[in-house]
Design an enzyme around this catalytic site. Structure first.
Site, PDB file in Angstrom:
ATOM      1  N   SER B 114     103.582  42.446  58.123  1.00  0.00           N
ATOM      2  CA  SER B 114     104.407  43.516  58.673  1.00  0.00           C
ATOM      3  C   SER B 114     104.812  44.541  57.615  1.00  0.00           C
ATOM      4  CB  SER B 114     105.661  42.928  59.328  1.00  0.00           C
ATOM      5  OG  SER B 114     106.579  42.512  58.362  1.00  0.00           O
ATOM      6  N   LYS B 151     112.026  44.479  56.965  1.00  0.00           N
ATOM      7  CA  LYS B 151     111.769  45.835  57.476  1.00  0.00           C
ATOM      8  C   LYS B 151     112.416  46.865  56.542  1.00  0.00           C
ATOM      9  CE  LYS B 151     110.289  44.490  61.692  1.00  0.00           C
ATOM     10  NZ  LYS B 151     108.851  44.465  61.909  1.00  0.00           N
TER      11      LYS B 151
END
Lengths: 192, 192
Positions: B114, B151
């Site tokens: 990710s 993130k």
DNA sequence: TTGACAGGTGAACGATCGTTCACTATACTA
DNA sequence: TAGTATAGTGAACGATCGTTCACCTGTCAA
């Protein structure tokens, strides 16, 4: 009741960081305001049990795994646990983890984006080990023309190619001899 | 004539690595086959001049910058020099370079892709600092649903978004409160 | 041939090392 | 209320610490 060992850990770690050695019992007493070295001795006995400290064969203090290393929590994306039991946590020292042969390992700063597809960004620090035999797939530091570049090393039979980690750059096929300064063994990036 | 200090450096570094403390003068004599502690004292005097060793106010040995750190050579792609003068080389310890608050810094292994566009690959180790206030552009470890993800953190006014470092994944807009476990301060990757 | 010097020996020095013992004060349990 | 464990004091112990001194042995230049 047991006092919280975290406070002791912090002070001892700070001492160790500043003076680059473990305190003596007298210095421990000084750190915590004890009047007697015996108070240090009893404290040490507990901290040894909690793996924060160790003692060598002559009683001198040695930093234990919980004092030297960082706590390895788990894996992100798989959801990582936060173990309540400090004793179950695995600890890791970056120096021990990354460096196996300190005498022939060097740091090099990366500029340029030639290895950006390999996850090596400009500004990263690269650990290069000199004297290691490069194998296909390794990232090497090689001398090309006047300067040095970082490329993937690929050997097929006698043919050696240097492949960039950026699709924009074409591979390099060295004409004569190839000077490899070393093999990249790890990458380190610092934010903030 | 001066003997090569590299041999001494190697043995002392090995001792330091194994027993996690610097040797005493008697142990030094033992290491090099001296019969007298005075021979160690004279050797130490030289090694202190070459910045390999230091001594504290009571004479105890302290590892000097050349013993603890790795040599920082220069920059790849700009062509890096190999200084002949060892004294001119900058040295760096990874622990000192990467870790500023050891008590609140944790290691987390990365799985999944990710953050691959940010140069964080699966298998990398990430250093997360707990308690630091995240700012826009920082990479954070945040709790989403049951698990944790890594993130980019973005704050515009009161609106907080979590943006993936992989174009395939859409940004996350947390509905209620956002639990941030910590801010990623550095990334470490080990080959071989 | 002589002198200077670097490298090592061996013994002694006061200081500090970790350890141990007996003792005191406090807090909590039965 | 008596008993027990915890935490700290203070002094003494032999061992080891780094330092220092005088002395020995080669090597090399003058």
């Amino acid at each position: 009741m047991q006092k919280d060992p975290a406070l002791y850990t912090k002070k001892i770690r700070s001492f160790y960081h500043k003076s680059r050695r473990m305190p003596s019992f007298a210095e421990l007493a000084d750190l915590f305001g004890f009047q007697s070295k015996n108070a240090s001795a009893k404290l040490v006995k507990k901290l040894v049990e909690t793996r924060i400290l160790k003692q060598n064969n002559r009683g001198f203090l040695i930093p234990g795994p919980l004092l030297r290393g960082l706590k390895l929590l788990g894996t992100v994306e798989a959801g990582f646990p936060t173990p309540a039991e400090e004793e179950l946590v695995d600890t890791l020292t970056l120096d021990d983890y990354l460096i196996s042969r300190p005498d022939s390992t060097f740091l090099i700063k990366v500029s340029g984006e030639s290895m950006i597809d390999a996850g090596i960004m400009p500004g990263d620090l690269v650990l290069m080990e000199r004297g290691r035999e490069p194998r296909t797939g390794d990232i090497v530091i090689a001398q090309v023309d006047q300067g040095w570049t970082m490329k993937y090393y690929e050997k097929q039979g006698c043919a050696i190619r240097l492949i960039s980690g950026n699709k924009k750059y074409p591979p390099i096929i060295p004409k004569e001899e190839l000077r490899v300064a070393g093999v990249v063994v790890s990458v380190v990036r610092k934010y903030v």
